[in-house]
Scaffold this active site. Sequence first.
Site, PDB file in Angstrom:
ATOM      1  N   LYS A 101     -10.763   2.199  -4.143  1.00  0.00           N
ATOM      2  CA  LYS A 101      -9.827   1.603  -3.173  1.00  0.00           C
ATOM      3  C   LYS A 101     -10.567   1.236  -1.880  1.00  0.00           C
ATOM      4  CE  LYS A 101      -5.852   4.078  -5.049  1.00  0.00           C
ATOM      5  NZ  LYS A 101      -4.981   5.270  -4.993  1.00  0.00           N
ATOM      6  N   GLN A 139      -3.885  10.375  -1.160  1.00  0.00           N
ATOM      7  CA  GLN A 139      -4.171  10.397  -2.598  1.00  0.00           C
ATOM      8  C   GLN A 139      -3.505  11.606  -3.253  1.00  0.00           C
ATOM      9  OE1 GLN A 139      -5.783   7.948  -4.339  1.00  0.00           O
ATOM     10  NE2 GLN A 139      -5.215   9.075  -6.178  1.00  0.00           N
ATOM     11  N   ASP A 199       1.950   2.563  -0.120  1.00  0.00           N
ATOM     12  CA  ASP A 199       2.289   2.979  -1.478  1.00  0.00           C
ATOM     13  C   ASP A 199       3.785   2.810  -1.750  1.00  0.00           C
ATOM     14  OD1 ASP A 199       0.118   3.643  -3.040  1.00  0.00           O
ATOM     15  OD2 ASP A 199      -0.101   5.642  -2.163  1.00  0.00           O
TER      16      ASP A 199
END
Length: 311
Positions: A55, A99, A125
């Site tokens: 990422k 994460q 997200d």
Amino acid sequence: MATARLLDGTAVANAIREELRPRIAAFTARYGRQPGLGIVLAGDDPASAIYVGSKLKSAGEIGCRTDLIRLPASASLDEALAAVRQLNGSDAYDGILVQSPLPAGMGADAEQVVFDTIDPAKDVDGFTPINVGRLVQNRATLVSCTPLGVIELLSRSGIPFAGANAVVIGRSDIVGKPMALLLLHRHCTVTICHSRTKELPAIVRAADIVVAAIGRTAFVQPDWVKPGATVVDVGINRVTDAADVDRLFPPDSPRRAAFAKRGALVVGDVHPGVADVAGALTPVPGGVGPLTIAMLLHNTLVAAERRAAIG
Ligand code: NAP
């Protein structure tokens, strides 16, 4: 005798990246700063470290500012919350990503508490209740990256949505639920299935579009799929048993050769034999996976543009 058209996620993800590149350059020129992505990585789960690494690399390559806050496996929930608050409070960051999974020592509810702390305007997200609520009302700005990537892949591949029967197998907050809502907003007739669903094969057989997000290797069988249906395989399962590989792939399959070389294979939630029945199919790897990171970059730019416009 595979007949399904393979939907090339790598090509679509590359196209999205190339579209984002000039927009990111224009943002940077206009506002005198790059769109910023801050990632919190707690613990030492090797898979998480690989995901975060790719990422950061992708975001950096396309012109975003990237920063990583690393916390040890022994970090407390308060430390994770402090990292999120630091990113919330800094104007340099437009996108924040924590994460998953967080270390078990932070407690069973830690992820929910930490995700809920992310500023919704920076929630790339799409996990916060505000962004989920906006998605339900079909006025979303930041949507969970994997289902958003599935929609991009299907739309850019010319798969029709309106009126299609769509079956989503899986009801997680990250994939299944937002996937179902995105398909609903595109006028599909949506059925959501899960581990308690009765007569799953019969329900799948009625689908024009099947999305499998289960986490079980080769679960969706060829005889469950309506001939010509579009099948999206979100699953990422690591197979290390040679007997499983022999069961799943014919002797001349290049996947067997790949397994012999590496001793492991990534296989989706859809049986490879579905390629003989479906009209279109996303391969694993190279289908949905590459889209997830492309949509993270998309969401980071969207968040940056909206924050800048609001001032
Ligand atoms: P998850 O949170 O474990 O959810 C799995 C879902 O599958 C649950 O809703 C579960 O039902 C359902 N399920 C389990 N067994 C079932 C069965 N026998 N019949 C019908 N439904 C069943 O997983 P997730 O986070 O959504 O991820 C799903 C898969 O996608 C995993 O392989 C994951 O690695 C992969 N993934 C890929 C990407 C990507 O970028 N390609 C991104 C995210 C996830 P219940 O709710 O009843 O338990």
